[in-house]
Design a protein around this motif. Structure first.
Motif: not given
Length: 186
Positions: A156, A121-122, A164-167, A158, A154, A127
């Motif tokens: 990310e 998780v970033r 990869t999911e970005k929200r 992965s 934001e 991270e």
């Protein structure tokens, strides 16, 4: 002929006393009421203010109009979602006195309950795995003066073999939040 004493015929001929200085030194120490200047304090997005240690304002507004004497003043901006933010303003004796002050949101904690638990998780430059974020949540802070009373974050997520999911997440200041979900296999 008339021998009675003459009285002055008009008030201009009667001497009048003139006040030169105050005899009460406390009066001289007080600023004159007319030396106060109109001051506008604009708070982004909004909040209450306290000036020079005085009582806190009861209204959370975007604009506070006050009267202050010229010179340096300490203003504390507060709100239900904010940490107190202290600013110094310098009121000028002439011209416009408009000050733009920014509220400081309380920090929030963000953790991720995600599958797989070893997904990275970033958040910004930080991270950690989803599992580690449950034990050590991300500390979320926003710059002073946000447009609204929410942190915009934001995120990310992965992991090898997964999409990869970005929200973009909006978080309430001062509240912990846990996002739950699963990454989709590739």
């Amino acid at each position: 002929t008339d021998t009675s004493p003459r009285l002055p015929s008009s008030p201009e001929r009667t001497p009048r006393p003139t006040a030169v200085a105050s005899l009460d030194p406390q009066d001289d120490a007080k600023p004159a009421r007319d030396s106060r200047r109109p001051v506008s304090i604009l708070v982004r997005p909004y909040g209450s203010i306290r000036v020079d240690g005085g009582p806190a304002g009861t209204q959370q507004l975007a604009q506070h109009d006050v009267q202050l004497p010229p010179g340096s003043h300490t203003v504390i901006v507060s709100c239900g979602y904010c940490e107190d933010a202290t600013e110094t303003i310098d009121v000028k004796p002439d011209g416009e006195n408009v000050f733009r002050l920014r509220a400081l949101l309380k920090s929030s904690q963000l953790s991720m309950d995600y599958q797989p638990p070893d997904a990275t998780v970033r958040v910004g430059d930080v991270e950690r795995t989803a599992h580690d974020s449950l034990q050590h949540p991300f500390d979320i802070r926003s710059p002073r003066g946000p447009a609204s009373f929410q942190h915009r974050v934001e995120v990310e997520i992965s992991s090898p073999g997964y999409k990869t999911e970005k929200r973009v997440v909006l978080l309430e200041p001062g509240k912990p939040t846990t996002l739950r979900g699963s990454l989709a296999p590739e």
